[in-house]
Design a protein around this motif. Structure first.
Motif, PDB file in Angstrom:
ATOM      1  N   LEU A   1       0.813  -1.213   0.000  1.00  0.00           N
ATOM      2  CA  LEU A   1       0.000   0.000   0.000  1.00  0.00           C
ATOM      3  C   LEU A   1       0.850   1.267   0.000  1.00  0.00           C
ATOM      4  O   LEU A   1       0.514   2.245  -0.679  1.00  0.00           O
ATOM      5  CB  LEU A   1      -0.959   0.003   1.191  1.00  0.00           C
ATOM      6  N   LEU A   2       1.938   1.260   0.733  1.00  0.00           N
ATOM      7  CA  LEU A   2       2.788   2.455   0.759  1.00  0.00           C
ATOM      8  C   LEU A   2       3.516   2.678  -0.567  1.00  0.00           C
ATOM      9  O   LEU A   2       3.705   3.824  -0.984  1.00  0.00           O
ATOM     10  CB  LEU A   2       3.790   2.370   1.912  1.00  0.00           C
ATOM     11  N   ILE A   3       3.927   1.607  -1.240  1.00  0.00           N
ATOM     12  CA  ILE A   3       4.606   1.788  -2.524  1.00  0.00           C
ATOM     13  C   ILE A   3       3.612   2.244  -3.587  1.00  0.00           C
ATOM     14  O   ILE A   3       3.977   2.941  -4.530  1.00  0.00           O
ATOM     15  CB  ILE A   3       5.388   0.532  -2.955  1.00  0.00           C
TER      16      ILE A   3
ATOM     17  N   THR B   1      10.816 -15.602  16.013  1.00  0.00           N
ATOM     18  CA  THR B   1      10.202 -16.059  14.770  1.00  0.00           C
ATOM     19  C   THR B   1       9.355 -14.958  14.140  1.00  0.00           C
ATOM     20  O   THR B   1       9.434 -14.720  12.935  1.00  0.00           O
ATOM     21  CB  THR B   1       9.342 -17.307  15.033  1.00  0.00           C
ATOM     22  N   GLY B   2       8.522 -14.294  14.934  1.00  0.00           N
ATOM     23  CA  GLY B   2       7.707 -13.203  14.413  1.00  0.00           C
ATOM     24  C   GLY B   2       8.542 -12.047  13.917  1.00  0.00           C
ATOM     25  O   GLY B   2       8.252 -11.449  12.871  1.00  0.00           O
ATOM     26  N   LEU B   3       9.603 -11.727  14.648  1.00  0.00           N
ATOM     27  CA  LEU B   3      10.500 -10.639  14.267  1.00  0.00           C
ATOM     28  C   LEU B   3      11.172 -10.925  12.926  1.00  0.00           C
ATOM     29  O   LEU B   3      11.165 -10.084  12.029  1.00  0.00           O
ATOM     30  CB  LEU B   3      11.546 -10.469  15.378  1.00  0.00           C
ATOM     31  N   THR B   4      11.718 -12.125  12.778  1.00  0.00           N
ATOM     32  CA  THR B   4      12.434 -12.448  11.530  1.00  0.00           C
ATOM     33  C   THR B   4      11.480 -12.530  10.351  1.00  0.00           C
ATOM     34  O   THR B   4      11.822 -12.071   9.260  1.00  0.00           O
ATOM     35  CB  THR B   4      13.180 -13.785  11.645  1.00  0.00           C
ATOM     36  N   ASN B   5      10.314 -13.127  10.543  1.00  0.00           N
ATOM     37  CA  ASN B   5       9.365 -13.199   9.440  1.00  0.00           C
ATOM     38  C   ASN B   5       8.901 -11.807   9.025  1.00  0.00           C
ATOM     39  O   ASN B   5       8.761 -11.523   7.839  1.00  0.00           O
ATOM     40  CB  ASN B   5       8.165 -14.064   9.824  1.00  0.00           C
ATOM     41  N   GLY B   6       8.660 -10.933   9.984  1.00  0.00           N
ATOM     42  CA  GLY B   6       8.279  -9.559   9.667  1.00  0.00           C
ATOM     43  C   GLY B   6       9.358  -8.824   8.896  1.00  0.00           C
ATOM     44  O   GLY B   6       9.066  -8.056   7.968  1.00  0.00           O
ATOM     45  N   ILE B   7      10.616  -9.062   9.250  1.00  0.00           N
ATOM     46  CA  ILE B   7      11.726  -8.423   8.537  1.00  0.00           C
ATOM     47  C   ILE B   7      11.791  -8.904   7.094  1.00  0.00           C
ATOM     48  O   ILE B   7      11.893  -8.102   6.156  1.00  0.00           O
ATOM     49  CB  ILE B   7      13.063  -8.695   9.259  1.00  0.00           C
ATOM     50  N   VAL B   8      11.717 -10.203   6.896  1.00  0.00           N
ATOM     51  CA  VAL B   8      11.849 -10.767   5.546  1.00  0.00           C
ATOM     52  C   VAL B   8      10.712 -10.315   4.643  1.00  0.00           C
ATOM     53  O   VAL B   8      10.929  -9.860   3.511  1.00  0.00           O
ATOM     54  CB  VAL B   8      11.937 -12.312   5.612  1.00  0.00           C
ATOM     55  N   VAL B   9       9.480 -10.400   5.132  1.00  0.00           N
ATOM     56  CA  VAL B   9       8.346  -9.991   4.314  1.00  0.00           C
ATOM     57  C   VAL B   9       8.354  -8.480   4.109  1.00  0.00           C
ATOM     58  O   VAL B   9       8.022  -7.991   3.020  1.00  0.00           O
ATOM     59  CB  VAL B   9       7.018 -10.469   4.939  1.00  0.00           C
ATOM     60  N   GLY B  10       8.755  -7.728   5.120  1.00  0.00           N
ATOM     61  CA  GLY B  10       8.853  -6.277   4.980  1.00  0.00           C
ATOM     62  C   GLY B  10       9.879  -5.853   3.943  1.00  0.00           C
ATOM     63  O   GLY B  10       9.703  -4.851   3.261  1.00  0.00           O
ATOM     64  N   LEU B  11      10.959  -6.615   3.815  1.00  0.00           N
ATOM     65  CA  LEU B  11      11.957  -6.309   2.777  1.00  0.00           C
ATOM     66  C   LEU B  11      11.448  -6.633   1.374  1.00  0.00           C
ATOM     67  O   LEU B  11      11.783  -5.955   0.412  1.00  0.00           O
ATOM     68  CB  LEU B  11      13.251  -7.080   3.041  1.00  0.00           C
TER      69      LEU B  11
ATOM     70  N   GLY C   1       5.114  -4.788  -4.661  1.00  0.00           N
ATOM     71  CA  GLY C   1       4.241  -3.663  -4.978  1.00  0.00           C
ATOM     72  C   GLY C   1       4.636  -2.893  -6.222  1.00  0.00           C
ATOM     73  O   GLY C   1       3.786  -2.312  -6.893  1.00  0.00           O
ATOM     74  N   THR C   2       5.917  -2.897  -6.556  1.00  0.00           N
ATOM     75  CA  THR C   2       6.345  -2.144  -7.743  1.00  0.00           C
ATOM     76  C   THR C   2       6.079  -2.878  -9.043  1.00  0.00           C
ATOM     77  O   THR C   2       6.020  -2.248 -10.092  1.00  0.00           O
ATOM     78  CB  THR C   2       7.845  -1.806  -7.670  1.00  0.00           C
ATOM     79  N   ILE C   3       5.926  -4.193  -9.012  1.00  0.00           N
ATOM     80  CA  ILE C   3       5.782  -4.930 -10.266  1.00  0.00           C
ATOM     81  C   ILE C   3       4.353  -5.383 -10.566  1.00  0.00           C
ATOM     82  O   ILE C   3       4.125  -5.988 -11.603  1.00  0.00           O
ATOM     83  CB  ILE C   3       6.707  -6.164 -10.303  1.00  0.00           C
ATOM     84  N   ILE C   4       3.407  -5.093  -9.688  1.00  0.00           N
ATOM     85  CA  ILE C   4       2.045  -5.550  -9.950  1.00  0.00           C
ATOM     86  C   ILE C   4       1.419  -4.743 -11.079  1.00  0.00           C
ATOM     87  O   ILE C   4       1.643  -3.538 -11.204  1.00  0.00           O
ATOM     88  CB  ILE C   4       1.167  -5.509  -8.683  1.00  0.00           C
ATOM     89  N   GLU C   5       0.670  -5.445 -11.933  1.00  0.00           N
ATOM     90  CA  GLU C   5       0.057  -4.794 -13.093  1.00  0.00           C
ATOM     91  C   GLU C   5      -1.364  -4.321 -12.806  1.00  0.00           C
ATOM     92  O   GLU C   5      -1.806  -3.343 -13.375  1.00  0.00           O
ATOM     93  CB  GLU C   5       0.051  -5.757 -14.279  1.00  0.00           C
ATOM     94  N   MET C   6      -2.088  -5.041 -11.953  1.00  0.00           N
ATOM     95  CA  MET C   6      -3.444  -4.642 -11.576  1.00  0.00           C
ATOM     96  C   MET C   6      -3.474  -4.416 -10.069  1.00  0.00           C
ATOM     97  O   MET C   6      -3.797  -5.323  -9.296  1.00  0.00           O
ATOM     98  CB  MET C   6      -4.440  -5.737 -11.968  1.00  0.00           C
ATOM     99  N   PRO C   7      -3.107  -3.210  -9.624  1.00  0.00           N
ATOM    100  CA  PRO C   7      -2.946  -2.983  -8.191  1.00  0.00           C
ATOM    101  C   PRO C   7      -4.234  -3.167  -7.387  1.00  0.00           C
ATOM    102  O   PRO C   7      -4.194  -3.692  -6.277  1.00  0.00           O
ATOM    103  CB  PRO C   7      -2.438  -1.551  -8.086  1.00  0.00           C
ATOM    104  N   SER C   8      -5.365  -2.754  -7.909  1.00  0.00           N
ATOM    105  CA  SER C   8      -6.593  -2.865  -7.110  1.00  0.00           C
ATOM    106  C   SER C   8      -6.966  -4.328  -6.879  1.00  0.00           C
ATOM    107  O   SER C   8      -7.368  -4.700  -5.772  1.00  0.00           O
ATOM    108  CB  SER C   8      -7.739  -2.115  -7.776  1.00  0.00           C
ATOM    109  N   VAL C   9      -6.825  -5.174  -7.884  1.00  0.00           N
ATOM    110  CA  VAL C   9      -7.122  -6.596  -7.724  1.00  0.00           C
ATOM    111  C   VAL C   9      -6.163  -7.225  -6.718  1.00  0.00           C
ATOM    112  O   VAL C   9      -6.568  -7.998  -5.837  1.00  0.00           O
ATOM    113  CB  VAL C   9      -7.037  -7.322  -9.084  1.00  0.00           C
ATOM    114  N   PHE C  10      -4.890  -6.876  -6.808  1.00  0.00           N
ATOM    115  CA  PHE C  10      -3.898  -7.437  -5.906  1.00  0.00           C
ATOM    116  C   PHE C  10      -4.143  -6.997  -4.465  1.00  0.00           C
ATOM    117  O   PHE C  10      -4.067  -7.810  -3.531  1.00  0.00           O
ATOM    118  CB  PHE C  10      -2.493  -7.023  -6.365  1.00  0.00           C
ATOM    119  N   VAL C  11      -4.454  -5.729  -4.276  1.00  0.00           N
ATOM    120  CA  VAL C  11      -4.690  -5.212  -2.920  1.00  0.00           C
ATOM    121  C   VAL C  11      -5.914  -5.878  -2.304  1.00  0.00           C
ATOM    122  O   VAL C  11      -5.896  -6.274  -1.133  1.00  0.00           O
ATOM    123  CB  VAL C  11      -4.836  -3.673  -2.949  1.00  0.00           C
TER     124      VAL C  11
END
Length: 139
Positions: free
Chosen positions: A54-56, A92-102, A108-118
């Motif tokens: 959403l932020l990107i 475990t929660g900390l590391t998973n949050g870091i990986v997915v956050g990265l 988000g930059t490569i999606i072609e249909m942003p509304s459907v993806f969101v």
């Protein structure tokens, strides 16, 4: 996607995450550490994914800052949900949050249909919350 819808979705997601955290805070003694680990993984990962995408979409030319913000968001949310249970769940929660956050701003930059993806992400988030709630009631 309209900018006001994105901001509204961010606000609703924050409220849902905070409300779910408060719900878990009250019943944390009833939840085992295996289910707690799954909860911290799901919440840290999904919130980081939603925030990054959403932020990107909201600020497409601020990739580095959004990567840092989504990573810190995933880190904090995964850690907070993990600290409800034990330190192994915290890590475990900390590391998973870091990986997915990265990774989420990259998605988000490569999606072609942003509304459907969101909307798909939010449907998956709702299904995850329902599954976690059912699992808590059955445990």
């Amino acid at each position: 996607m309209d900018k006001t819808i994105i901001l509204l979705l961010l606000y609703v997601d924050i409220c849902i995450g905070f409300g779910f955290y408060m719900y878990l805070w009250r019943i944390k003694k009833l939840i085992g550490f295996h289910l707690g680990m799954n909860i911290s993984i799901v919440m840290g990962g999904m919130i980081a994914l939603i925030f990054g995408v959403l932020l990107i979409l909201q600020f497409p030319f601020h990739f580095t800052l959004i990567t840092v913000v989504s990573t810190l968001t995933g880190l904090v949310v995964g850690a907070m949900f993990g600290l409800l249970f034990d330190y192994q769940t915290f890590v475990t929660g900390l590391t998973n949050g870091i990986v997915v956050g990265l990774m989420s701003p990259m998605i988000g930059t490569i999606i072609e249909m942003p509304s459907v993806f969101v909307w798909c992400i939010h449907i998956f988030f709702a299904i995850s919350l329902c599954t976690i709630s059912i699992s808590i009631k059955r445990s």
